[in-house]
Design a protein around this motif. Structure first.
Motif, PDB file in Angstrom:
ATOM      1  N   VAL A   1       0.835  -1.200   0.000  1.00  0.00           N
ATOM      2  CA  VAL A   1       0.000   0.000   0.000  1.00  0.00           C
ATOM      3  C   VAL A   1       0.873   1.254   0.000  1.00  0.00           C
ATOM      4  O   VAL A   1       0.653   2.197  -0.767  1.00  0.00           O
ATOM      5  N   SER A   2       1.895   1.270   0.862  1.00  0.00           N
ATOM      6  CA  SER A   2       2.782   2.425   0.938  1.00  0.00           C
ATOM      7  C   SER A   2       3.616   2.570  -0.335  1.00  0.00           C
ATOM      8  O   SER A   2       3.828   3.679  -0.832  1.00  0.00           O
ATOM      9  N   PHE A   3       4.081   1.440  -0.869  1.00  0.00           N
ATOM     10  CA  PHE A   3       4.812   1.468  -2.140  1.00  0.00           C
ATOM     11  C   PHE A   3       3.924   2.043  -3.241  1.00  0.00           C
ATOM     12  O   PHE A   3       4.352   2.886  -4.041  1.00  0.00           O
ATOM     13  N   GLY A   4       2.672   1.599  -3.262  1.00  0.00           N
ATOM     14  CA  GLY A   4       1.734   2.099  -4.255  1.00  0.00           C
ATOM     15  C   GLY A   4       1.510   3.593  -4.110  1.00  0.00           C
ATOM     16  O   GLY A   4       1.386   4.316  -5.101  1.00  0.00           O
ATOM     17  N   GLY A   5       1.450   4.071  -2.871  1.00  0.00           N
ATOM     18  CA  GLY A   5       1.291   5.500  -2.648  1.00  0.00           C
ATOM     19  C   GLY A   5       2.458   6.296  -3.207  1.00  0.00           C
ATOM     20  O   GLY A   5       2.274   7.361  -3.804  1.00  0.00           O
ATOM     21  N   LEU A   6       3.666   5.778  -3.032  1.00  0.00           N
ATOM     22  CA  LEU A   6       4.854   6.453  -3.545  1.00  0.00           C
ATOM     23  C   LEU A   6       4.821   6.515  -5.073  1.00  0.00           C
ATOM     24  O   LEU A   6       5.082   7.571  -5.671  1.00  0.00           O
TER      25      LEU A   6
ATOM     26  N   ASN B   1       2.154   6.138  -7.007  1.00  0.00           N
ATOM     27  CA  ASN B   1       0.979   6.936  -7.368  1.00  0.00           C
ATOM     28  C   ASN B   1       1.337   8.418  -7.399  1.00  0.00           C
ATOM     29  O   ASN B   1       1.056   9.135  -8.361  1.00  0.00           O
ATOM     30  N   ALA B   2       1.982   8.882  -6.336  1.00  0.00           N
ATOM     31  CA  ALA B   2       2.386  10.287  -6.261  1.00  0.00           C
ATOM     32  C   ALA B   2       3.415  10.617  -7.333  1.00  0.00           C
ATOM     33  O   ALA B   2       3.335  11.670  -7.991  1.00  0.00           O
ATOM     34  N   SER B   3       4.372   9.735  -7.541  1.00  0.00           N
ATOM     35  CA  SER B   3       5.402   9.963  -8.556  1.00  0.00           C
ATOM     36  C   SER B   3       4.793  10.003  -9.949  1.00  0.00           C
ATOM     37  O   SER B   3       5.207  10.803 -10.805  1.00  0.00           O
ATOM     38  N   GLY B   4       3.804   9.141 -10.187  1.00  0.00           N
ATOM     39  CA  GLY B   4       3.139   9.109 -11.483  1.00  0.00           C
ATOM     40  C   GLY B   4       2.410  10.398 -11.802  1.00  0.00           C
ATOM     41  O   GLY B   4       2.320  10.799 -12.969  1.00  0.00           O
TER      42      GLY B   4
ATOM     43  N   CYS C   1      -2.287   7.888 -23.555  1.00  0.00           N
ATOM     44  CA  CYS C   1      -2.260   6.612 -24.278  1.00  0.00           C
ATOM     45  C   CYS C   1      -1.071   5.749 -23.855  1.00  0.00           C
ATOM     46  O   CYS C   1      -1.203   4.530 -23.724  1.00  0.00           O
ATOM     47  N   LEU C   2       0.069   6.364 -23.661  1.00  0.00           N
ATOM     48  CA  LEU C   2       1.257   5.626 -23.219  1.00  0.00           C
ATOM     49  C   LEU C   2       0.991   4.951 -21.875  1.00  0.00           C
ATOM     50  O   LEU C   2       1.266   3.753 -21.691  1.00  0.00           O
ATOM     51  N   ASN C   3       0.456   5.701 -20.937  1.00  0.00           N
ATOM     52  CA  ASN C   3       0.183   5.152 -19.605  1.00  0.00           C
ATOM     53  C   ASN C   3      -0.822   4.008 -19.656  1.00  0.00           C
ATOM     54  O   ASN C   3      -0.630   2.951 -19.040  1.00  0.00           O
ATOM     55  N   CYS C   4      -1.935   4.219 -20.376  1.00  0.00           N
ATOM     56  CA  CYS C   4      -3.002   3.215 -20.401  1.00  0.00           C
ATOM     57  C   CYS C   4      -2.568   1.931 -21.096  1.00  0.00           C
ATOM     58  O   CYS C   4      -2.905   0.825 -20.659  1.00  0.00           O
TER      59      CYS C   4
ATOM     60  N   VAL D   1       1.978  -3.900 -10.238  1.00  0.00           N
ATOM     61  CA  VAL D   1       1.118  -3.061  -9.421  1.00  0.00           C
ATOM     62  C   VAL D   1       1.621  -1.612  -9.457  1.00  0.00           C
ATOM     63  O   VAL D   1       0.827  -0.661  -9.493  1.00  0.00           O
ATOM     64  N   GLY D   2       2.942  -1.452  -9.474  1.00  0.00           N
ATOM     65  CA  GLY D   2       3.513  -0.112  -9.564  1.00  0.00           C
ATOM     66  C   GLY D   2       3.113   0.597 -10.847  1.00  0.00           C
ATOM     67  O   GLY D   2       2.788   1.793 -10.837  1.00  0.00           O
ATOM     68  N   VAL D   3       3.106  -0.133 -11.958  1.00  0.00           N
ATOM     69  CA  VAL D   3       2.683   0.463 -13.230  1.00  0.00           C
ATOM     70  C   VAL D   3       1.221   0.894 -13.156  1.00  0.00           C
ATOM     71  O   VAL D   3       0.841   1.973 -13.641  1.00  0.00           O
ATOM     72  N   ALA D   4       0.380   0.051 -12.546  1.00  0.00           N
ATOM     73  CA  ALA D   4      -1.033   0.395 -12.407  1.00  0.00           C
ATOM     74  C   ALA D   4      -1.216   1.655 -11.559  1.00  0.00           C
ATOM     75  O   ALA D   4      -2.036   2.527 -11.880  1.00  0.00           O
ATOM     76  N   TYR D   5      -0.465   1.757 -10.486  1.00  0.00           N
ATOM     77  CA  TYR D   5      -0.524   2.952  -9.639  1.00  0.00           C
ATOM     78  C   TYR D   5      -0.042   4.189 -10.410  1.00  0.00           C
ATOM     79  O   TYR D   5      -0.595   5.277 -10.268  1.00  0.00           O
ATOM     80  N   TRP D   6       1.028   4.037 -11.192  1.00  0.00           N
ATOM     81  CA  TRP D   6       1.571   5.162 -11.965  1.00  0.00           C
ATOM     82  C   TRP D   6       0.515   5.670 -12.964  1.00  0.00           C
ATOM     83  O   TRP D   6       0.286   6.868 -13.098  1.00  0.00           O
ATOM     84  N   GLN D   7      -0.098   4.743 -13.687  1.00  0.00           N
ATOM     85  CA  GLN D   7      -1.113   5.121 -14.671  1.00  0.00           C
ATOM     86  C   GLN D   7      -2.279   5.841 -14.020  1.00  0.00           C
ATOM     87  O   GLN D   7      -2.748   6.874 -14.514  1.00  0.00           O
ATOM     88  N   TYR D   8      -2.721   5.285 -12.901  1.00  0.00           N
ATOM     89  CA  TYR D   8      -3.855   5.892 -12.204  1.00  0.00           C
ATOM     90  C   TYR D   8      -3.503   7.299 -11.713  1.00  0.00           C
ATOM     91  O   TYR D   8      -4.266   8.253 -11.897  1.00  0.00           O
ATOM     92  N   GLY D   9      -2.341   7.431 -11.086  1.00  0.00           N
ATOM     93  CA  GLY D   9      -1.907   8.740 -10.622  1.00  0.00           C
ATOM     94  C   GLY D   9      -1.733   9.719 -11.774  1.00  0.00           C
ATOM     95  O   GLY D   9      -2.109  10.891 -11.675  1.00  0.00           O
ATOM     96  N   GLY D  10      -1.185   9.229 -12.891  1.00  0.00           N
ATOM     97  CA  GLY D  10      -1.011  10.085 -14.053  1.00  0.00           C
ATOM     98  C   GLY D  10      -2.321  10.632 -14.579  1.00  0.00           C
ATOM     99  O   GLY D  10      -2.407  11.796 -14.993  1.00  0.00           O
ATOM    100  N   GLY D  11      -3.365   9.816 -14.542  1.00  0.00           N
ATOM    101  CA  GLY D  11      -4.675  10.275 -15.001  1.00  0.00           C
ATOM    102  C   GLY D  11      -5.188  11.449 -14.190  1.00  0.00           C
ATOM    103  O   GLY D  11      -5.839  12.367 -14.717  1.00  0.00           O
ATOM    104  N   LEU D  12      -4.882  11.457 -12.906  1.00  0.00           N
ATOM    105  CA  LEU D  12      -5.365  12.526 -12.039  1.00  0.00           C
ATOM    106  C   LEU D  12      -4.570  13.820 -12.191  1.00  0.00           C
ATOM    107  O   LEU D  12      -4.998  14.867 -11.693  1.00  0.00           O
ATOM    108  N   SER D  13      -3.435  13.783 -12.853  1.00  0.00           N
ATOM    109  CA  SER D  13      -2.753  15.037 -13.210  1.00  0.00           C
ATOM    110  C   SER D  13      -3.104  15.444 -14.633  1.00  0.00           C
ATOM    111  O   SER D  13      -3.124  16.634 -14.956  1.00  0.00           O
TER     112      SER D  13
END
Length: 437
Positions: free
Chosen positions: A277-282, A284-287, A305-308, A334-346
């Protein structure tokens, strides 16, 4: 300077509002399908074990209300400034934590975490991002939006471990009491550091800003909320938001459980599933910061498109990774999924500003944010699928397919042209015809 103060104060506020992303910590403590309905004893006396579907309900309600309250929250930000919304958001979230702690039931979680928490997140989250973006030009929208919302994603970095510590030491109720008090103080204080520029303010534009891909396709007209409903691109953005969100929320709601299954033969990781969870948060924020940064360089559509596309591949192989109990690969996908999700919110607030301008950005982004709330369906569906089949395999496959659909929609979506932008073009064409004559 006020723009940067607003940016980092907003990041801090979102570090509190991001309690949503640590929900799997409480889900892990609450869910026991075989003992569902049985009253707990010991430090959690009074609480009742839940099924996966029951535990998904407060989370899903929180997501929906979060999205819906972004609309009035955005209106408050545009009309009265960001301080009021941020302060109200912190108070509602704190009250929700207290209610959940006192009621010790699924209904308490629904009212406290779901309803009150969702209201607080919607009002609070709507305040800092539009306020910060108004200080900067199109060439920095991705980076600024990513920095502000990085706090929300990064919340899981510390809430995952801190929440688990409070649960272990003081029980489920004690964890809600402690976090609610901390969040109220921090959010109210930082809310007073949010500023909006004066009406005649013009964001600085460096000489090379014309070369930025994001700047080249930014509107010169400030679309009103009424006007954006008439453009099909608004509905495309909502759908793109839903698609990028659904996979992230599916992972976020089940992160601790995924590591517990994959690390069944590694007692330390199985007992400390909050690490994922904490790794995903890191990540997610980085993404959010990273995607925002390169979207300013390569354009929003290319970044989306790159992220998705990459995330879709990871969702497809996730069931295999869990079955093989490959811990390293689990953290990677899981890290890639978190990055993509975080990227969408920016990307989505930047898309909204590029397409519809910054004057009504709070309200307009609140409307686009409905797409984020619609992404909850995959979390509820995933909980039901897991209860029936004992696995999230088919939920992961469905999520991956939707991500690929998002790539297609994004490539077909271009910036809407307002009638005011078309008039000069028509006039020049008429002049050219006269010259030819």
């Amino acid at each position: 300077m006020k723009g940067w103060i607003t940016t980092f104060a907003g990041t801090t506020i979102n570090l509190c509002l991001g309690i949503l992303y640590a929900w799997s910590i409480w889900k892990k403590a609450l869910v026991n399908v075989d003992r569902a309905g049985e009253v707990m004893t010991g430090i959690d006396a009074g609480w009742t074990y839940l099924t996966n579907a029951q535990a998904a309900t407060p989370f899903s309600i929180c997501v929906v209300l979060f999205a819906l309250l972004m609309i009035p929250g955005g209106r408050i930000q545009d009309k009265f400034g960001p301080k009021i919304g941020a302060t109200a958001g912190g108070l509602f979230l704190a009250l929700g934590c207290v209610v959940a702690a006192l009621m010790k039931s699924q209904m308490g979680l629904i009212i406290g975490f779901g309803v009150l928490g969702g209201i607080g997140m919607g009002l609070g989250y709507a305040a800092p991002t539009p306020a910060a973006l108004k200080w900067f030009g199109p060439h920095k929208r991705g980076l600024i939006a990513g920095t502000v919302v990085a706090g929300y994603g990064g919340a899981a970095i510390y809430i995952g471990g801190l929440g688990q510590y409070f649960i272990d030491q003081y029980g489920i109720s004690g964890s809600f009491f402690a976090l609610g008090g901390i969040f109220a103080v921090v959010t109210i204080l930082c809310g007073q550091l949010l500023f909006t520029p004066p009406k005649d303010y013009v964001p600085p534009m460096p000489a090379n800003a014309r070369a930025a891909a994001a700047t080249q396709d930014s509107t010169k007209h400030d679309w009103t909320p009424k006007e954006i409903f008439k453009s099909w691109q608004f509905y495309a953005l909502v759908l793109m938001f839903t698609i990028s969100t659904q996979s992230g929320l599916l992972i976020i709601a089940n992160a601790a459980g995924l590591l517990k299954k994959a690390a069944a033969d590694v007692p330390f990781l199985a007992a400390n599933a909050w690490i994922l969870v904490s790794f995903g948060g890191l990540v997610n924020a980085s993404g959010r910061v990273g995607t925002g940064f390169y979207s300013d360089k390569i354009g929003r559509v290319n970044a989306y498109c790159l992220n998705c596309a990459i995330s879709a591949g990871c969702m497809f192989i996730l069931p295999y990774v869990i079955a093989e109990q490959n811990i390293v690969l689990l953290f990677l996908v899981v890290g890639v999924a978190y990055w993509q999700y975080g990227g969408g919110l920016s990307l989505m607030p930047s898309f909204t500003a590029d397409f519809f301008g910054s004057k009504y950005l709070g309200f307009n982004y609140g409307l686009v944010f409905i797409g984020w709330g619609m992404g909850f369906f995959m979390t509820s569906l995933g909980g039901t699928i897991e209860d029936i089949t004992g696995s999230l395999r088919w939920a992961f496959y469905m999520s991956a397919g939707l991500l690929m659909l998002g790539v297609v929609i994004a490539y077909l979506t271009n910036r809407p042209k307002h009638s005011e932008e078309k008039v000069p073009v028509m006039a020049s064409e008429m002049l050219a015809e006269k010259v030819n004559e």
